[in-house]
Design an enzyme around this catalytic site. Structure first.
Site, short mmCIF file in Angstrom:
data_model
loop_
_atom_site.label_atom_id
_atom_site.label_comp_id
_atom_site.label_asym_id
_atom_site.label_seq_id
_atom_site.Cartn_x
_atom_site.Cartn_y
_atom_site.Cartn_z
N GLU A 270 -5.42 0.06 -1.14
CA GLU A 270 -5.89 -0.44 -2.75
C GLU A 270 -5.38 -2.17 -2.51
O GLU A 270 -4.79 -2.69 -1.66
CB GLU A 270 -4.65 -0.15 -2.90
N CYS B 53 -4.44 -8.63 -5.73
CA CYS B 53 -3.04 -8.83 -5.08
C CYS B 53 -4.15 -7.22 -3.33
O CYS B 53 -4.71 -6.66 -3.89
CB CYS B 53 -1.76 -7.41 -5.15
N CYS C 110 10.29 0.48 2.92
CA CYS C 110 11.48 -0.42 2.11
C CYS C 110 11.55 1.38 0.43
O CYS C 110 11.18 2.13 0.40
CB CYS C 110 11.12 -1.01 1.54
N CYS D 104 2.29 1.15 5.19
CA CYS D 104 3.28 0.90 5.77
C CYS D 104 4.43 1.33 6.94
O CYS D 104 4.59 1.79 6.81
CB CYS D 104 3.95 0.21 4.43
N CYS E 35 9.94 0.88 -2.73
CA CYS E 35 8.43 1.10 -3.23
C CYS E 35 7.85 2.09 -2.62
O CYS E 35 8.09 2.74 -1.69
CB CYS E 35 8.11 -0.37 -1.78
N CYS F 59 3.70 -3.45 -9.34
CA CYS F 59 4.05 -3.30 -7.24
C CYS F 59 5.01 -2.99 -7.10
O CYS F 59 5.72 -2.44 -8.23
CB CYS F 59 5.01 -5.40 -7.93
N HIS G 115 15.98 -9.31 -2.82
CA HIS G 115 16.35 -7.34 -3.59
C HIS G 115 17.56 -7.41 -3.51
O HIS G 115 17.89 -6.29 -4.44
CB HIS G 115 14.96 -6.49 -3.05
#
Length: 392
Positions: free
Chosen positions: A116, A129, A140, A136, A143, A369, A251
């Site tokens: 995406e 973006c 995380c 991935c 996410c 995000c 974070h």
């Protein structure tokens, strides 16, 4: 300084040459690679520099996809290019447009995989973006993209292709003979989509060389931001070989919390990461580093966290992007209350750091995000599960 030996992963990256009939896809080749390919296929070496410049401009300045339209080249050379080369972009499967104007593209790449890409229009700029991997590897916990397994790295062509397909959709390519228009709809690129860019270093580096070239897409390195979760051994290399702006998915202010939110912290903890980051602005000639900090209710949003944060980054030219958590179905966290976010921002600001609170964009189309995860992939997974349960 930490050694900068390349990080290796057992991750498939398809070769640059994925053409039908042995044709070489020009998109994503650096200048040196394209020149070498032209010579290899039969362009006389003395002509290669000139031919490279001509083809480069047609592909990256004018956005041309057909060699026949390269009118400053002789017909026989155009036929030569068509015989040996192709100009191919990833396929746009779907395009969604949010109520706030954000555009999310579901993009199909070689092998039928999907990633995406998101375009975010703002008053004074337009930010694209882009993704660097299918899925991935970092998992995380806040996410949504991290809930997908890593499939493979994107090629340089698939990374550059995301920029080009967005320009296609926005109608941003110049028109020969038309008055020159300096307006840039895609004025900024952020490597903050699916994947960890520094785990696909060579392809990301080569793609950014193409994007930053001043005779094509012409985005300056200060208009490109690479976001990493903290792959420490590749940070200095990124400064020297790419030189763009750097953002860090931070974070948390303690290793205990960051280990849970950003598991790569177990390999390179906060102290190790910050020690490496202190060198980045000098090596890359960048003004400052952006620290991304997602605001999670009751997890990392206290006044004590804010004070620890400014103490940790003391001496690093930086700004802190505070990101209200973008909730997704089944998410294990909640967004911090707005008053809490503002109180956190105030502490950071009074310590001397810019602390903008990022306005969530594209939430209605899952483009915000941390939300990038293909709806079609979720649907397919559900279908497989249903079929398995039914014994099909």
């Amino acid at each position: 300084m930490t050694a900068t030996a390349p990080i290796t992963q057992d991750v498939l990256t398809l070769p640059r040459k994925l053409p039908e009939g042995g044709k070489v896809n020009i998109v994503g080749l650096t200048r040196d690679q394209l020149r070498a390919a032209l010579i290899e296929k039969g362009t006389p070496e003395k002509q290669a520099k000139m031919r490279l410049g001509q083809v480069w401009q047609w592909v990256y300045h004018w956005g041309l996809r057909d060699f026949a339209g390269m009118t400053n080249l002789a017909k026989d050379y155009r036929a030569f290019l068509d015989e040996h080369f192709t100009i191919e972009l990833p396929e746009v499967v779907t395009r969604q447009i949010s109520a706030d104007g954000t555009r999310k593209y579901l993009v199909r790449i070689a092998g039928g995989h999907e990633v995406e890409t998101v375009y975010i229009p703002e008053k004074d700029r337009g930010t694209l973006c882009i993704s660097s991997q299918v899925g991935c590897t970092l998992t995380c916990s806040f996410c949504h993209t991290g809930t997908q397994k890593l499939v493979r790295n994107l090629t340089a062509g698939e990374i550059v292709g995301q920029v080009m397909l967005a320009r296609d959709d926005l109608g941003e390519w110049p028109v020969p003979g038309a008055p020159k228009d300096e307006t840039r709809l895609v004025s900024n690129v952020v490597l903050m989509g699916m994947g960890e860019p520094l785990y696909n270093f060579e392809n990301v580096r080569d793609a950014m060389q193409v994007v930053m070239d001043n005779e094509g897409l012409t985005l300056s390195r200060r208009r490109i931001t690479l976001s990493t979760s903290g792959v420490v051994p590749e940070i200095a290399r990124a400064a020297e070989e790419i030189g763009c702006l750097l953002a860090v998915s931070f974070h948390a202010t303690t290793d205990e919390v960051r280990d849970k939110l950003v598991p790569i912290n177990k390999r390179w903890n906060i102290e190790t990461l910050l020690n490496e980051l202190r060198e980045y602005p000098r090596l890359s000639n960048s003004e400052r580093i952006t620290f991304e900090y997602v605001m999670l209710k009751g997890v990392n949003d206290s006044d004590a966290d804010a004070r620890r944060l400014v103490k940790l980054i003391s001496g690093i030219p930086a700004k802190i992007n505070l990101i209200p958590f973008n909730e997704w179905p089944g998410a294990p966290y909640e967004r911090s209350d707005w008053e809490r976010i503002e109180a956190f921002a105030d502490i950071v600001y009074k310590a001397g750091y810019a602390s903008p609170i990022r306005t969530p964009r594209g939430e209605d189309i899952m483009a915000a995000c941390g939300q990038l995860k293909s709806a079609t992939e979720r649907a397919r997974k559900s279908s497989r599960e249903i079929a398995a349960e039914a014994g099909l």
